[in-house]
Design an enzyme around this catalytic site. Sequence first.
Site, mmCIF file in Angstrom:
data_model
loop_
_atom_site.group_PDB
_atom_site.id
_atom_site.type_symbol
_atom_site.label_atom_id
_atom_site.label_comp_id
_atom_site.label_asym_id
_atom_site.label_seq_id
_atom_site.Cartn_x
_atom_site.Cartn_y
_atom_site.Cartn_z
ATOM 1 N N ASP A 122 -22.930 16.460 -24.598
ATOM 2 C CA ASP A 122 -21.070 16.064 -24.825
ATOM 3 C C ASP A 122 -21.060 14.216 -24.371
ATOM 4 O OD1 ASP A 122 -21.881 15.402 -22.143
ATOM 5 O OD2 ASP A 122 -20.378 16.953 -21.236
ATOM 6 N N HIS A 156 1.064 -1.532 0.079
ATOM 7 C CA HIS A 156 -0.013 -0.173 -0.085
ATOM 8 C C HIS A 156 0.600 1.251 -0.048
ATOM 9 C CE1 HIS A 156 -3.032 3.521 1.345
ATOM 10 N NE2 HIS A 156 -2.458 3.703 1.890
ATOM 11 N N ASP A 168 -3.657 8.170 -0.814
ATOM 12 C CA ASP A 168 -4.156 7.063 -0.729
ATOM 13 C C ASP A 168 -5.629 5.944 -1.102
ATOM 14 O OD1 ASP A 168 -4.095 5.424 2.253
ATOM 15 O OD2 ASP A 168 -5.295 6.896 3.328
ATOM 16 N N GLU A 213 -0.076 6.298 12.891
ATOM 17 C CA GLU A 213 -1.094 5.129 13.218
ATOM 18 C C GLU A 213 -1.258 3.628 13.511
ATOM 19 O OE1 GLU A 213 -4.159 5.550 10.143
ATOM 20 O OE2 GLU A 213 -5.714 5.538 12.095
ATOM 21 N N ASP A 214 -0.482 2.917 12.310
ATOM 22 C CA ASP A 214 -0.023 1.189 12.592
ATOM 23 C C ASP A 214 0.938 0.730 13.280
ATOM 24 O OD1 ASP A 214 -2.496 1.686 11.575
ATOM 25 O OD2 ASP A 214 -2.184 1.291 9.221
ATOM 26 N N HIS A 270 2.607 7.350 5.317
ATOM 27 C CA HIS A 270 1.542 7.539 5.840
ATOM 28 C C HIS A 270 1.064 7.020 6.900
ATOM 29 C CE1 HIS A 270 -0.468 5.573 2.677
ATOM 30 N NE2 HIS A 270 -1.951 5.860 3.217
HETATM 31 MN MN MN Z 1 -2.760 4.326 3.783
#
Ligand code: MN
Length: 489
Positions: free
Chosen positions: A250, A34, A130, A62-63, A58
């Site tokens: 269009d 990821h 993300d 958090e993880d 990123h």
């Molecule tokens: Mn992510």
Amino acid sequence: MPTKDSDRIKKAVTMATKAHEGQLRKTGEPYLVHPLAVKKILEEWGMDEDTIIAGILHDTIEDTELTLNDIKQEFGESVAFLVDGVTKLSTARNGMRDIDTYLPATKDNFLRLMIALGDDIRVLIIKLADRLHNLRTLSALPPDKQKKIAKESLEVFAPLADRLNMGLLRVEMADLSFKYVNPKRFDELKNLIDKYNKSAEKSLQKIEQEVSQALKKEKIAFSISGRVKSVYSLHKKLAKHNQNINEIYDLTALRIIVDDITDCYLTLGIIHSLYMPMNGRIKDYIAMPKQNGYQSLHTTVITKDKRIVEFQIRTKEMHEYAERGLAASFYYNEQKLTENYKKGKIEHLPTNLLWITELQMTAAKLREGKKVDLKKLKLNLFSDKIFVYTPKGDIIDLPKGALPLDFAYRLHSEIGDHVVGVKINGKMSNLNKKLEHGDVVEILTNKNQTPKQSWLDKIFTSHARSKLMRALRPNSSQETKKKRKPRKQ
Ligand code: MN
């Protein structure tokens, strides 16, 4: 675009590899897939090195065990700041798992988005990358999560991409999400577009040839290609035009890219000498760019074999900007923009992005705990939408032009069916009053009230229209009413 990873980027990959070791994605792949995908997307968008590094890292705060301090020490203040911003955004969202409470969550998200944006818009760009990768791999999640993420992407992230004029991203996000939000409709419209394109193929080729010849004769350097309309934008347009496909002009569009602005206008003239332009369908977004900075000439013409074709004419730079938007500005002005961000200076943004400054000022006020008058905020992040409030403070998003009955039916058909009046911002008003961004709307009901035929003129959204039509049907018995009550997803 960087072809080889710099030492700093390599270091970031190593750091992320260690941090995410042993973690798996819902797809069963190692988690690292990821952040590396996010890295690749940011590179494709031409983002600067700090943003790419922050993209790689990123999810680490958090993880994983990594701390912001670790990142700061290794990569400096700016990267740490970006990672922190992205982490804050996702923490903000985590408390809002329940799909029924989605709308208030949107508001919350939205404010937090702004606050983060106030510091550095690159936070949003990482978040968009993300989200894009998560959407691309959404099939691995359980259906309820798929729906929630898809809905949020459609309502918050795709409009945001549009606001940043990241056209390619907007189209991909919208269509990926719409497939999950309304699979039946998606297939239906996708088939329709495919069929239409197939039937138009031959005559389009002919038109392309005719135009090419004429342009060559005038010695204009150009490239021409067809552009495919996205499923979601067709869905939205059809809703605006009472589902009448004949009013969509269009569906078929040809894009002509030329060297400079003079050639744009010359090309427009040449096309009009070949085909009959449709009245009121010539748009000069070069002289008057869209709010997101989009520039192009648009014209819709009727060809000799009676086909309606839209032409979009623009320069290479305009094209690049239309597809990659703000990210493209970073690419061209990398040094300047990045330097200015570091110094906390924002006034050097290209003029077509000055709305960002406005957002940033608002965000600063919010951070200082000052009250912000949403009405005064020219927040055109969702330019075709307004946000209005229930007296309890829940936020409801409606299309611009919505009326009190649209609001009532949006809350519940039981409310819509029994409307006797409306208070807007505490004052009695009437059902013809267009709602405005920031209005507090209170619907007054009476259980003896029944839906009226005349209400059809006081409705703007197709959603409310179909609800009212159903209620007006002579045999709309209690039983059928019961059936449609549990409409929550
Ligand atoms: Mn992510």
